[in-house]
Motif scaffolding. Sequence first.
Motif, PDB file in Angstrom:
ATOM      1  N   LEU A 186      15.840  19.879   5.529  1.00  0.00           N
ATOM      2  CA  LEU A 186      15.492  19.470   6.047  1.00  0.00           C
ATOM      3  C   LEU A 186      13.773  19.418   6.735  1.00  0.00           C
ATOM      4  CD1 LEU A 186      17.460  21.456   9.599  1.00  0.00           C
ATOM      5  CD2 LEU A 186      17.962  18.999   8.868  1.00  0.00           C
ATOM      6  N   ALA A 187      13.635  20.396   6.045  1.00  0.00           N
ATOM      7  CA  ALA A 187      11.725  20.554   5.856  1.00  0.00           C
ATOM      8  C   ALA A 187      11.589  19.401   4.720  1.00  0.00           C
ATOM      9  CB  ALA A 187      11.460  21.184   5.152  1.00  0.00           C
ATOM     10  N   HIS A 188      12.419  18.821   3.665  1.00  0.00           N
ATOM     11  CA  HIS A 188      12.696  17.844   3.003  1.00  0.00           C
ATOM     12  C   HIS A 188      12.211  16.253   3.688  1.00  0.00           C
ATOM     13  CE1 HIS A 188      13.254  15.009   0.699  1.00  0.00           C
ATOM     14  NE2 HIS A 188      12.184  15.139  -0.687  1.00  0.00           N
ATOM     15  N   ALA A 189      13.574  16.372   4.459  1.00  0.00           N
ATOM     16  CA  ALA A 189      13.864  14.598   5.107  1.00  0.00           C
ATOM     17  C   ALA A 189      12.843  14.351   6.051  1.00  0.00           C
ATOM     18  CB  ALA A 189      15.261  15.460   5.454  1.00  0.00           C
ATOM     19  N   ALA A 190      12.289  15.753   6.909  1.00  0.00           N
ATOM     20  CA  ALA A 190      11.094  15.446   8.092  1.00  0.00           C
ATOM     21  C   ALA A 190       9.468  15.514   7.530  1.00  0.00           C
ATOM     22  CB  ALA A 190      10.612  16.571   8.832  1.00  0.00           C
ATOM     23  N   CYS A 191       9.279  15.649   5.174  1.00  0.00           N
ATOM     24  CA  CYS A 191       8.675  15.658   5.014  1.00  0.00           C
ATOM     25  C   CYS A 191       8.787  13.558   4.803  1.00  0.00           C
ATOM     26  CB  CYS A 191       8.034  16.269   4.061  1.00  0.00           C
ATOM     27  SG  CYS A 191       7.086  18.338   4.676  1.00  0.00           S
ATOM     28  N   LEU A 192       9.371  13.124   4.360  1.00  0.00           N
ATOM     29  CA  LEU A 192       9.853  12.178   3.768  1.00  0.00           C
ATOM     30  C   LEU A 192       9.685  11.520   4.592  1.00  0.00           C
ATOM     31  CD1 LEU A 192      10.263  10.549   1.008  1.00  0.00           C
ATOM     32  CD2 LEU A 192      12.689  10.828   1.694  1.00  0.00           C
ATOM     33  N   ILE A 193      10.316  11.432   5.949  1.00  0.00           N
ATOM     34  CA  ILE A 193      10.314  10.624   6.830  1.00  0.00           C
ATOM     35  C   ILE A 193       8.125  10.032   7.472  1.00  0.00           C
ATOM     36  CG2 ILE A 193      10.964  10.498   8.946  1.00  0.00           C
ATOM     37  CD1 ILE A 193      13.193  11.413   8.857  1.00  0.00           C
ATOM     38  N   ALA A 194       7.427  11.485   7.677  1.00  0.00           N
ATOM     39  CA  ALA A 194       6.467  11.257   8.153  1.00  0.00           C
ATOM     40  C   ALA A 194       6.031  10.384   6.784  1.00  0.00           C
ATOM     41  CB  ALA A 194       5.627  12.232   8.358  1.00  0.00           C
ATOM     42  N   LEU A 195       6.129  11.379   5.842  1.00  0.00           N
ATOM     43  CA  LEU A 195       5.680  10.528   4.316  1.00  0.00           C
ATOM     44  C   LEU A 195       5.206   8.749   4.352  1.00  0.00           C
ATOM     45  CD1 LEU A 195       3.409  10.254   1.189  1.00  0.00           C
ATOM     46  CD2 LEU A 195       5.333  10.376   0.444  1.00  0.00           C
ATOM     47  N   LEU A 196       6.405   8.072   4.480  1.00  0.00           N
ATOM     48  CA  LEU A 196       6.602   6.702   4.939  1.00  0.00           C
ATOM     49  C   LEU A 196       5.829   6.252   5.581  1.00  0.00           C
ATOM     50  CD1 LEU A 196      10.899   6.606   3.519  1.00  0.00           C
ATOM     51  CD2 LEU A 196       8.516   6.055   2.214  1.00  0.00           C
ATOM     52  N   VAL A 197       6.137   6.988   6.643  1.00  0.00           N
ATOM     53  CA  VAL A 197       5.363   6.292   7.792  1.00  0.00           C
ATOM     54  C   VAL A 197       3.776   6.149   7.835  1.00  0.00           C
ATOM     55  CG1 VAL A 197       5.258   7.132  10.877  1.00  0.00           C
ATOM     56  CG2 VAL A 197       7.172   7.018   9.556  1.00  0.00           C
ATOM     57  N   LEU A 198       3.621   6.885   7.205  1.00  0.00           N
ATOM     58  CA  LEU A 198       2.432   7.292   6.756  1.00  0.00           C
ATOM     59  C   LEU A 198       1.572   6.260   5.910  1.00  0.00           C
ATOM     60  CD1 LEU A 198      -0.469   8.412   7.522  1.00  0.00           C
ATOM     61  CD2 LEU A 198       0.429  10.315   5.610  1.00  0.00           C
ATOM     62  N   ALA A 199       1.873   6.068   5.066  1.00  0.00           N
ATOM     63  CA  ALA A 199       1.959   5.498   4.798  1.00  0.00           C
ATOM     64  C   ALA A 199       2.046   3.708   4.311  1.00  0.00           C
ATOM     65  CB  ALA A 199       2.868   5.233   2.939  1.00  0.00           C
ATOM     66  N   TRP A 200       3.142   3.605   5.605  1.00  0.00           N
ATOM     67  CA  TRP A 200       3.021   2.560   5.510  1.00  0.00           C
ATOM     68  C   TRP A 200       1.831   2.059   6.700  1.00  0.00           C
ATOM     69  CZ3 TRP A 200       7.330  -1.605   5.119  1.00  0.00           C
ATOM     70  CH2 TRP A 200       7.120  -2.116   6.080  1.00  0.00           C
ATOM     71  N   ARG A 201       2.008   2.849   7.553  1.00  0.00           N
ATOM     72  CA  ARG A 201       0.604   2.585   8.587  1.00  0.00           C
ATOM     73  C   ARG A 201      -0.783   2.828   7.627  1.00  0.00           C
ATOM     74  NH1 ARG A 201       0.676   6.378  13.567  1.00  0.00           N
ATOM     75  NH2 ARG A 201      -0.768   5.034  14.392  1.00  0.00           N
TER      76      ARG A 201
END
Length: 992
Positions: A186-201
């Motif tokens: 769960l922590a990995h999935a949350a970090c991955l989603i946050a990472l992709l959002v941050l990278a996109w922005r």
Amino acid sequence: MGVVAPDSRLIGNRRLAALSGLTILLGLLAMLAPVKADTPVVTWPRSGDTTPSTVLPLSPYRPLDFDATISCETLRTSTASALRTHAPNAPGLEVAARAGQTRFLVDGKEILADPLRAKCDYRVLADATGIRVFRDGALLVNRPDLLPPQVSELSTSGSVNGLKVVLHTDARYESSPTAWKIALLLAHAACLIALLVLAWRRWRGRQSMRGLSIPRPGAADAVMVLVAAGWVVLGPVNMDDGWYLMMARNAGETGYIGNFVYMFNATENPFVLGQYLLQWWGELGGWSLWWMRLVPMFCGLATWALLRIVFATLLGRAAKIRAVPWALLVAHLVWFLSYGMSLRPEPVIVVCAAATLLFAEAAYLRHSIGALAVATMFAALAMTASPSGLVAAAPLVLSVPWLLRWLRRQQWSGRIAALLLAVASASVVVPVGFADATLGDVLEATDIHRWYYLAFPWYEEFRHYNTLLNTAGWARRLPVLLTLAIVAVVALASGRGGMGRDPIRRLLITSAITTAVALVLIAFSPTKWVSHFHAVAAAPTVLLAAALLRSPLPRRAGPVVVGASMLLIIGAISLSFAGDNWWIPFSDAGQRFGEHLNLDEQTNNLEPHFGPLYLRNPALWIGVALVAYLWAKWRRRHGKLVRLGPDRAVLGVASIGSVLLLIALFCYAPIGQAPGWTVGRSGVQTLFGDGCGLASDVQVQLPSGRLGAPTAPQLSGDFQPGEVLPPGPWPEPTTIWNTDRPDGTTPNVGRLTTGWYALSGPGTHVTVPVAGLLAGQELRVEFARPGGVVSQELHPELRRSTLREWQQLAVAIPAGAQSVRVIAADQVTGAQSWLAVAEPTLTEARPITELTRGQHVLANHINAPLWPCVDQVGIRDGVTDTPTVRLTEFETIPPEWLDNISYLEWGGAWVQTTREWTQTRLAAELPGGPPRLTWGNVFVIRYRHPMGRYDLTVSRQTRWGWTRLPTLADNDYPEIKRNSGIQQPGASSRHR
């Protein structure tokens, strides 16, 4: 993007790098985190059971550990074996008292002979360290070179006093994540989603570039939806549909995706994305073919939607040309109709590849690292479906030039952050591939797959194309060969025209490059089956659509370039239509072109043709090109715009014609075969809630009454009464005559004439069970009636060996018949040439549901989706179920393919089960409609011993993710001389 202060940029890069590193770390920890593993233990005999012998088919074949106690009382009272774990002539452990000695045999070889005492207890311990035998606590023999014994049964012929077996079955992949692992996932999935959002922005690229364009729905979209929905009912069955359905269905029992057919049911992780979708969908609405086909239908529609966005985004204003969606529709259907309605993983890969293509192109347009990270994630996600998912990474290769330029402009912190971002984006494989598996599981399963299954290196990719040309029909050849031709034409002509400013031409060239890269990447897939070609479909679909919109040839192409290009295109189309219109399994009934009951490829004339006009004839396509050329010349002479050249005309006619032809053929097939069973007709019945697939129509000959008492039989030669292939072909004991003389002292020939049996009971047929070598033998039935004796030949199925199974042969009772007898002559000499005949019985055709009702059924890996209403068996706790009815496909499929479940060199998951059973092939038919190929086989299964007479308890233990249990990738494990996969020096790891 506004100007960013250097310190702020550095902080942002560090933040992105830190989040990427955390995502990677969490993924690695999740792979290594512990799981709760099932530890099934079998205890035998059950308390108070005085006749305990039982079938216990293990899969994998050997327990992890084995502990047996055998008392001397059991040995003294035994008439055969005091303890045996295997069927006759199969490997395993046997303990027996013979000639005053206690003998211990493993795989038929004696490891100990000890004088039999009046009172004693022997103990056999076996585990990864070898086999040890004790007497009253004293070690008698230690064999570290031996594995735990194979187990298919636990049987004894002696007293059960002092007899006990405790064994730990090998259910190494049956596990569930611990709370710690769930938290990490769960922590990995949350970090991955946050990472992709941050990278996109943060790295969104140039603001001035256009974003993704969503096209308005139109008529082409409606047609695609209608065709996809219709294809759920009408489309062809794939040979592997049942295999993947069985894997998905059994996962509900075991908690993991196992192979089910081969390789000891080893886990398929990390290549499980497609099976997870099938498992979820099947548990939601059932396991019929037509319900499960909604998964590939949605995949096909998702791919269509993504490619529509690709065209709208990349073509800009040119996307508004009315022909654009229709060209894409034709190109998509060329692939989808022949490959797309499959339960294999390729439809999932194509969706991921289309998403990768879309976001990679968006990243190129905007030079957006964020979009490229999303593309990387989808490419990695495709890899969790199958090794062939590597092809989804092809669009990323085209991003390398601009990515390198971007990296050169960045600080080192930005470069490191981008590298970590790429790795973190690819870590999406962790929650899919390792959610219910550990790193140790995946490494062991990979070794097993490489060891037991066919695998070819990348430089033998030519086998892929050989298989395509040697086994695939015209509709599966066409997308692949047309793609190769267009890539070659673009490569031949692009140097003369370049990309220019035409967005369609740019799309044509870039999609050709992407397709070429995808075709290179698929060479790294270890297997070379035709179905793998579908994995590359995303980029070739774009390529074909672009070629239909814009000629791959430059405007001023020379005659050599034009001639060579036309030769390539026409050659590919002609070679495609040289394939047969052949749709095995189950979809060939009612098909047009040629004689589908004629199995001779030289005379059955199955290539698509209309009268004398064969679509494989190059002259036809040269004529299309010539007409297009003359039309274009006439328009130029009159000052009119020429939109269609010879190359596009040939491509268009072949592509549109193939789509229309394929739809017409499959719409006609149910009509042509009416009122008989077809996939399409059964699909319509299922839609209205009253369909059970083949079970709705198949009929079998079942006993309906008893014949009268016979007169005395006449036997000559080697024929004599005696049991072979126990427990026999009928539920009740019956007389069997045979010529089996294993000592070889006689020629195994003779003649049997049974007595006359009065036809006194109800029934429409007389059914005679036979076994042994049936080719070249005389087998017939004679009926006595007032006008004389009527003789009818019996026609056994000779493509199947009957040395280990019975065949029931049914003949209709002629009008007025009063009695019947069987005549059999064994006329063949030599080893294994015996013939066996059992007493006949009155039968009649009854619905197969009367046979399958309340029974455990094994529908094989080809036809399983067509039997949704039967209770299909599974594998759980390291033990296979024991089916009592078996249903297989037949048609023209080689008989050995139907027995893949017991193919030893591939680690057949049901080997131990088949060693214990005796099959009886019933007379069965699929009535109605014009003649068709033999649809399949129906077997009744009986076992040497009762089933389920043991106690099984399952406890759980914690196992770390890096733990590996003793390997199964060893020729000593199944007792084979060679493995089918990658041979390594020394076949056995125990002797290296």
